[in-house]
Scaffold this motif. Sequence first.
Motif, PDB file in Angstrom:
ATOM      1  N   SER A  60       0.835  -1.197   0.000  1.00  0.00           N
ATOM      2  CA  SER A  60       0.000   0.000   0.000  1.00  0.00           C
ATOM      3  C   SER A  60       0.878   1.259   0.000  1.00  0.00           C
ATOM      4  O   SER A  60       2.044   1.201   0.387  1.00  0.00           O
ATOM      5  N   PRO A  61       0.334   2.373  -0.417  1.00  0.00           N
ATOM      6  CA  PRO A  61       1.117   3.618  -0.398  1.00  0.00           C
ATOM      7  C   PRO A  61       1.542   4.034   1.010  1.00  0.00           C
ATOM      8  O   PRO A  61       2.572   4.667   1.189  1.00  0.00           O
ATOM      9  N   LEU A  62       0.755   3.653   2.004  1.00  0.00           N
ATOM     10  CA  LEU A  62       1.114   3.958   3.387  1.00  0.00           C
ATOM     11  C   LEU A  62       2.384   3.217   3.798  1.00  0.00           C
ATOM     12  O   LEU A  62       3.305   3.806   4.378  1.00  0.00           O
ATOM     13  N   HIS A  63       2.460   1.929   3.476  1.00  0.00           N
ATOM     14  CA  HIS A  63       3.651   1.150   3.793  1.00  0.00           C
ATOM     15  C   HIS A  63       4.859   1.638   3.004  1.00  0.00           C
ATOM     16  O   HIS A  63       5.974   1.692   3.527  1.00  0.00           O
ATOM     17  N   LEU A  64       4.634   1.994   1.757  1.00  0.00           N
ATOM     18  CA  LEU A  64       5.719   2.499   0.931  1.00  0.00           C
ATOM     19  C   LEU A  64       6.289   3.792   1.499  1.00  0.00           C
ATOM     20  O   LEU A  64       7.511   3.984   1.501  1.00  0.00           O
ATOM     21  N   SER A  65       5.439   4.648   2.010  1.00  0.00           N
ATOM     22  CA  SER A  65       5.936   5.902   2.577  1.00  0.00           C
ATOM     23  C   SER A  65       6.751   5.656   3.846  1.00  0.00           C
ATOM     24  O   SER A  65       7.770   6.311   4.065  1.00  0.00           O
ATOM     25  N   SER A  83      10.097   4.016   2.716  1.00  0.00           N
ATOM     26  CA  SER A  83      10.970   4.968   2.035  1.00  0.00           C
ATOM     27  C   SER A  83      11.514   6.006   3.013  1.00  0.00           C
ATOM     28  O   SER A  83      12.662   6.437   2.881  1.00  0.00           O
TER      29      SER A  83
END
Length: 98
Positions: free
Chosen positions: A2-7, A10
């Motif tokens: 998910s974009p949350l995990h990616l943020s 990163s």
Amino acid sequence: MSPLHLSFYSAFIFSGLGLAFHRTHLVSALLCLESMMLSMFVGLSMWSIENQVSSFTMVPILMLTFSACEAGTGLAILVASTRTHGSDHLHNLNLLQC
């Protein structure tokens, strides 16, 4: 992923890269360590909320406590090294010199 995990991943990777490549001042190293701890705190908090595990809700609070202790110790080292060496450059802090 998910974009949350990616943020979160990163943010942790970028702060680790900042710690590895920009080690000229002690302040920048401490800021990179604090951003790593913050991303780990947010990741652990979201992990316990997503998995609905009530037994791990105290782990992020405990890690935040250790992070505050680490920040206090880092600032004490920063003040002590600035008083003794005159700057916060990390190349001045050689442990092999007397």
